[in-house]
Design a protein around this motif. Structure first.
Motif, short mmCIF file in Angstrom:
data_model
loop_
_atom_site.label_atom_id
_atom_site.label_comp_id
_atom_site.label_asym_id
_atom_site.label_seq_id
_atom_site.Cartn_x
_atom_site.Cartn_y
_atom_site.Cartn_z
N ASP A 1 40.32 18.04 51.29
CA ASP A 1 39.22 17.39 50.55
C ASP A 1 37.98 18.26 50.71
O ASP A 1 37.05 17.91 51.42
CB ASP A 1 38.99 15.98 51.10
N HIS B 1 42.95 14.87 57.99
CA HIS B 1 42.31 15.08 56.68
C HIS B 1 41.68 16.47 56.60
O HIS B 1 40.56 16.63 56.11
CB HIS B 1 41.24 14.01 56.43
N GLU C 1 35.74 21.19 54.91
CA GLU C 1 36.40 19.91 54.67
C GLU C 1 35.43 18.74 54.84
O GLU C 1 34.77 18.61 55.87
CB GLU C 1 37.58 19.75 55.64
#
Length: 254
Positions: A144, A220, A228
């Motif tokens: 992400d 994540h 990120e």
């Protein structure tokens, strides 16, 4: 002027400038940071080049942070020149043993799909296609990512071809692991759970040889933790802790 005590080592091989954003952020946080560019066309040449830069331009021992291929180079330099390194940090390292060597590209290919995979390979083969190739690589590697531009990279395909061929042979023969197992300074491994480089390919063989090594697995998070959205904060918190511990919480003045 502050004495340089933190060194970040780019990947590639031959992708000078990849860590410009990381170096800038560490500098903004008060850590005098150097990102030396590797130009040698052999593994031993790059080890010597990095050691010379640390000895000449820094106030060793330093916190040495290597990313991707740079993690291997940082580790090999720490083994060869233990006097220069206070703490070694391996970020997004490739697998250290031969058993997991092929999994990174298999994962990237599966994530991109055949069309984008072929486009990425063609882009990297084209001297004018570097930007497109890096964009596609980021799509495969990042979980992400923040909406920030990729750094300008001075890419040298000859360095990549020659150094990577030698580095792969070191891994295949077991020499890479043997040398990593001889490192005497503290080691911290930071790895994203979504990184296509399999965490187990780094952690399992490293812990078997150096059980005191610290492992930080970020959720994540892909291959570039500082980009990120959800992993950036714990990534920098880990680096801050390591740097403070290794350097006594101070970056001395020159």
């Amino acid at each position: 002027m502050r004495a340089l005590r933190v060194v970040v080592v780019h990947g590639g091989p031959g992708a000078a400038g990849e860590l410009a954003h990381l170096a800038a952020e560490l500098s903004a946080r008060g850590h005098a940071t150097l990102e030396p560019w590797q130009t040698a066309t052999s593994v031993s040449g790059q080890i010597g080049e990095l050691a010379q830069a640390i000895a000449a331009d820094c106030a060793p021992p330093v916190v040495l942070i290597g990313w991707s291929w740079g993690a291997w180079l940082a580790a090999l330099t720490a083994q060869a020149r233990s006097d220069l390194v206070a703490h070694l940090v391996l970020v997004g390292s490739g697998p250290l043993g031969a058993t997991a060597a092929d999994s990174t590209q298999i994962t990237r290919r599966a994530r991109l799909g055949e069309k984008a995979w072929r486009e990425m390979r063609a882009a990297f083969a084209d001297p004018g296609g570097l930007h497109r190739g890096m964009d596609l690589l980021s799509q495969a590697d990042d979980y992400d990512p923040l909406d920030t531009p990729l750094p300008a990279i001075s890419h040298d395909p000859d360095i990549h071809r020659q150094v990577w061929a030698e580095a792969r042979a070191l891994r295949a023969s077991g020499a890479l692991l043997e040398r990593v197992g001889q490192i005497t300074c503290p080691i911290t491994v930071i790895h994203g759970s979504y990184d296509p480089h399999p965490a187990a390919g780094v952690i399992v063989p490293l812990k078997a040889r150096l059980p005191a090594a610290e492992i930080v697995l970020l959720r994540h998070c892909g291959h570039t933790p500082w980009r990120e959205r959800r992993a950036q904060a714990p990534f920098f918190a880990t680096l801050e802790r390591v740097i403070a511990g290794a350097l006594g919480g101070q970056t001395p003045s020159a």
